[in-house]
Design a protein around this motif. Structure first.
Motif, short mmCIF file in Angstrom:
data_model
loop_
_atom_site.label_atom_id
_atom_site.label_comp_id
_atom_site.label_asym_id
_atom_site.label_seq_id
_atom_site.Cartn_x
_atom_site.Cartn_y
_atom_site.Cartn_z
N ASP A 261 -44.46 -48.26 -61.00
CA ASP A 261 -43.50 -48.27 -59.92
C ASP A 261 -43.10 -46.93 -58.94
N GLY A 262 -43.97 -46.13 -59.64
CA GLY A 262 -44.01 -44.64 -58.20
C GLY A 262 -44.61 -43.56 -58.90
N LEU A 263 -44.70 -42.60 -58.59
CA LEU A 263 -45.07 -41.37 -59.24
C LEU A 263 -43.88 -40.74 -59.45
N TYR A 264 -43.96 -40.09 -60.74
CA TYR A 264 -43.75 -38.59 -61.14
C TYR A 264 -44.78 -37.94 -60.36
N ALA A 265 -44.42 -36.82 -59.58
CA ALA A 265 -45.09 -35.40 -59.21
C ALA A 265 -44.53 -34.06 -59.53
N TRP A 266 -46.08 -33.15 -60.37
CA TRP A 266 -45.14 -32.06 -61.17
C TRP A 266 -45.67 -30.96 -60.17
N SER A 267 -44.65 -29.93 -60.19
CA SER A 267 -45.58 -28.89 -59.63
C SER A 267 -44.53 -28.26 -59.95
N GLY A 268 -45.18 -26.59 -60.97
CA GLY A 268 -44.58 -25.79 -62.06
C GLY A 268 -43.78 -25.06 -61.05
N ASN A 269 -44.21 -24.55 -59.52
CA ASN A 269 -43.58 -23.32 -58.54
C ASN A 269 -43.54 -24.14 -58.13
N GLY A 270 -43.10 -25.40 -57.28
CA GLY A 270 -41.98 -26.16 -56.48
C GLY A 270 -42.87 -26.28 -55.07
N GLU A 271 -43.76 -26.03 -54.99
CA GLU A 271 -44.79 -25.97 -53.57
C GLU A 271 -45.10 -27.20 -52.79
N LYS A 272 -44.15 -26.78 -51.76
CA LYS A 272 -44.61 -28.32 -50.62
C LYS A 272 -45.86 -28.92 -50.97
N GLU B 196 -54.53 -48.79 -51.07
CA GLU B 196 -55.89 -49.65 -51.64
C GLU B 196 -55.74 -50.20 -52.82
N ALA B 197 -54.77 -50.55 -53.84
CA ALA B 197 -54.21 -52.00 -55.07
C ALA B 197 -53.79 -52.85 -54.52
N GLY B 198 -53.64 -52.32 -53.33
CA GLY B 198 -53.20 -54.05 -52.86
C GLY B 198 -51.35 -54.25 -52.66
N ARG B 199 -50.54 -52.55 -52.78
CA ARG B 199 -49.58 -53.18 -53.24
C ARG B 199 -48.86 -53.25 -52.09
N SER B 200 -47.74 -53.85 -52.27
CA SER B 200 -46.94 -54.28 -50.18
C SER B 200 -45.71 -53.16 -50.34
N GLU B 201 -45.07 -52.81 -51.86
CA GLU B 201 -44.56 -51.75 -51.71
C GLU B 201 -44.52 -49.99 -51.92
N LYS B 202 -43.98 -49.63 -51.34
CA LYS B 202 -44.73 -47.77 -51.65
C LYS B 202 -43.61 -47.57 -52.85
N PRO B 203 -44.87 -46.30 -53.76
CA PRO B 203 -44.69 -45.83 -54.86
C PRO B 203 -43.11 -45.41 -54.69
N TYR B 204 -41.92 -44.84 -55.50
CA TYR B 204 -41.11 -44.43 -55.33
C TYR B 204 -41.67 -42.56 -55.78
N ARG B 205 -40.81 -42.14 -55.40
CA ARG B 205 -41.64 -40.42 -55.41
C ARG B 205 -40.65 -39.46 -56.22
N MET B 206 -41.41 -39.55 -57.81
CA MET B 206 -40.17 -38.12 -58.34
C MET B 206 -41.06 -36.92 -58.09
N GLY B 207 -40.16 -36.24 -58.54
CA GLY B 207 -40.78 -34.64 -58.36
C GLY B 207 -40.27 -33.18 -60.18
N GLY B 208 -40.56 -31.81 -59.60
CA GLY B 208 -39.93 -31.65 -60.76
C GLY B 208 -40.44 -30.20 -61.10
N PHE B 209 -39.94 -29.04 -60.65
CA PHE B 209 -40.80 -28.16 -61.71
C PHE B 209 -39.74 -27.34 -62.20
N TRP B 210 -39.82 -26.08 -62.54
CA TRP B 210 -39.60 -25.10 -63.43
C TRP B 210 -38.13 -24.10 -62.78
N TYR B 211 -37.50 -23.85 -63.11
CA TYR B 211 -36.76 -22.97 -62.64
C TYR B 211 -35.80 -22.73 -64.02
N SER B 212 -34.95 -20.69 -62.99
CA SER B 212 -34.72 -20.51 -64.16
C SER B 212 -33.57 -18.75 -63.26
N LEU B 213 -31.73 -19.48 -63.46
CA LEU B 213 -31.01 -18.64 -62.98
C LEU B 213 -30.13 -18.08 -63.33
#
Length: 285
Positions: free
Chosen positions: A165-176, A192-209
């Motif tokens: 239903d979507g993609l979990y995309a990881w960028s360790g440093n939160g790069e665009k 290309e898979a013939g899907r009519s709906e667009k994939p849900y877009r989830m991202g993630g990165f590491w941080y510390s404050l």
């Protein structure tokens, strides 16, 4: 992913996250190292919180029984009052974890395709074993939670586009560019898979404050990846820099510009200041 955490630590985090401006609470899966079991922690979070969504990020699905995972997820969904709206699944890359779980990495791509199909059968109340009846419990969402793929390469994303239903995309440093490239790859794969709906877009990165944030961020990433060898661990640890308010705001802007609909920020320490200082940044953004 930190050693030495106890019941009080987790209850404090659950409470603070549930009270904050956050959409969802997440936990990852890893076998080796000091980690607690992802499923047990998220079950505890489902009971201890009342507002935020509960999202596993992610099940290394080929290490597990598909029926077992489907039953766990449905149980956590009910325990949370219907707040497990989506889960993430992935192939994993740690051969040692597979070995420790008594599973082979060989054939894991086809195995996960088949497992997702089985999980949806379970959630729909369909028989998996002929004549044995359905496998409960029934999730609160008809057909079960949405399933996002934690995939990295174009071939893996293309494969997952057939069922995810979507993609979990990881960028360790939160790069665009890393996040944007992953989402663009997913868009093409879905088309290309013939899907009519667009994939849900989830991202993630590491941080510390937290106090001494950059040093502790480095140590966290190094220790997390040490199982892959010191060269890889050092290279990744040197690449993460989201350790102050300005750097974190930039990463948030990157994720938004890349098209993230949901973003998981993974703290490098268990200090509650990680949440409090993050809330200040979000409130002023």
């Amino acid at each position: 992913m930190k050693a030495g955490l106890n019941r009080e630590d987790y209850l404090a985090w659950f409470k603070r996250v549930d009270e904050g401006p956050f959409h969802s609470l997440s936990c990852g899966e890893r076998v080796h190292g000091p980690t607690y079991d992802m499923r047990a922690l998220l079950s505890a979070a489902a009971i201890a919180t009342s507002r935020v969504k509960i999202t596993p990020t992610l099940y290394v699905l080929p290490m597990h029984s598909a029926v077992g995972v489907a039953k766990e997820v449905a149980t956590m969904d009910i325990l949370s009052g219907g707040r497990m709206e989506q889960i993430c699944v992935g192939y994993g890359g740690r051969a040692q974890d597979y070995q420790a779980m008594g599973q082979s990495m060989k054939g894991r791509y086809q195995r996960m395709d088949d497992q997702v199909k089985t999980m949806r059968q379970v959630w729909a109340g369909e028989e998996v074993i002929s004549g044995a009846g359905s496998i409960g419990p029934t999730p609160t969402q008809p057909g079960g939670p949405k399933i996002l793929a934690g995939a990295l390469g174009p071939k893996s994303i293309a494969r997952c586009a057939k069922w995810a239903d979507g993609l979990y995309a990881w960028s360790g440093n939160g790069e665009k560019h890393e996040l944007a490239n992953a989402f663009a790859t997913a868009d093409r794969a879905w088309q290309e898979a013939g899907r009519s709906e667009k994939p849900y877009r989830m991202g993630g990165f590491w941080y510390s404050l937290a106090d001494d944030a950059q040093s502790r961020l480095y140590d966290y990433v190094y220790n997390y990846l040490d199982i892959a060898g010191p060269e890889i661990a050092k290279a990744m640890a040197q690449s993460v820099t989201r350790s102050n308010a300005e750097a974190l705001r930039e990463a948030l802007d990157n994720a938004e510009a890349a098209g993230c609909e949901e973003l998981f920020l993974v703290p490098a320490t268990a200090d509650l200041s990680e949440i409090d200082r993050l809330c200040e940044i979000l409130e002023s953004r």
